[in-house]
Design an enzyme around this catalytic site. Sequence first.
Site, PDB file in Angstrom:
ATOM      1  CG  HIS A 153      -8.251  -0.564   4.879  1.00 56.59           C
ATOM      2  ND1 HIS A 153      -7.871  -0.538   3.559  1.00 56.59           N
ATOM      3  CD2 HIS A 153      -7.098  -0.727   5.564  1.00 56.59           C
ATOM      4  CE1 HIS A 153      -6.564  -0.694   3.453  1.00 56.59           C
ATOM      5  NE2 HIS A 153      -6.070  -0.799   4.662  1.00 56.59           N
ATOM      6  CG  HIS A 181      -2.506   2.889   5.663  1.00 59.98           C
ATOM      7  ND1 HIS A 181      -3.855   3.193   5.597  1.00 59.98           N
ATOM      8  CD2 HIS A 181      -2.413   1.546   5.507  1.00 59.98           C
ATOM      9  CE1 HIS A 181      -4.531   2.070   5.401  1.00 59.98           C
ATOM     10  NE2 HIS A 181      -3.682   1.057   5.343  1.00 59.98           N
ATOM     11  CD  GLU A 210      -3.102  -0.910   2.147  1.00 57.73           C
ATOM     12  OE1 GLU A 210      -4.220  -0.596   1.747  1.00 57.73           O
ATOM     13  OE2 GLU A 210      -2.821  -1.075   3.363  1.00 57.73           O
ATOM     14  CG  HIS A 212      -4.826  -1.746   9.190  1.00 60.74           C
ATOM     15  ND1 HIS A 212      -4.017  -2.815   8.869  1.00 60.74           N
ATOM     16  CD2 HIS A 212      -4.906  -0.987   8.064  1.00 60.74           C
ATOM     17  CE1 HIS A 212      -3.626  -2.700   7.596  1.00 60.74           C
ATOM     18  NE2 HIS A 212      -4.138  -1.599   7.093  1.00 60.74           N
TER      19      HIS A 212
HETATM   20 MN    MN Z   1      -4.006  -1.024   5.065  1.00 64.38          MN
END
Ligand code: MN
Length: 241
Positions: free
Chosen positions: A166, A96, A77, A98
Amino acid sequence: MTNLNDARLQLVVANRILAHEGVMDAYGHVSMRSPWNPQRFLLARSCSPALVTAEDILEFDLNGNPDHPDDRPLYIERFIHAAMYAARPDVLAVAHSHATDVLPYTVTRKPLRALIHSAGVIGHELPCWDIHDRFGDSNMLVVNMAQANDLAQRLGANRVVLMRGHGFSAVARSLVELIRICVYLRINAAVLAKALEFGDVTYLSEGEIDNICAVDAGAPEVQRAWRYWAARAGCEKLLPS
Ligand code: MN
């Protein structure tokens, strides 16, 4: 000017802090724009944030391609970072995550807004991006620039974009500001869930958020937290004295 080694160490510290503060676990990643070339950013190879070392940090272009390809696997990603830097010249750091506490707000209509002063840095609006809207049934991961650009468009001028089912992606004007945003976003989400159990919630006002966001990323109170979090994560010795 920051040299490459110092920049790598800062990014290592950011990785360790975000892991230690429960923003990231086995997954998640954090990057910084290159201090010497705005068309490049620094990001680790595929590696859990708690385990990242300076040797893992690679340089990427704004399409997510590494400058010096080797045989080490990359984050699938990484395009998220490339698209954010391309879309937002003001952004110098991207993460980023989760984080579990944030996830309920990505799959319900319950808005995630700042209600504690320390979380004012998350900004006014946290739009939620749904990969299904444009890309249909995917594996939910952002695996190319088309998806990442769509995510960056949903972020707009905000600091955080939620990602349905996500997690979230966040942007900031410095690494330390990014860590503040990520850490207090997670804490705010947990406090909000508890407060909603108790009853009606009073959120920060628009003006309060404006005032909190106006604090300079280099302010002493911001730097203080950076050193504290680094010490908690056991990597204070990596910071310049
Ligand atoms: Mn991810």
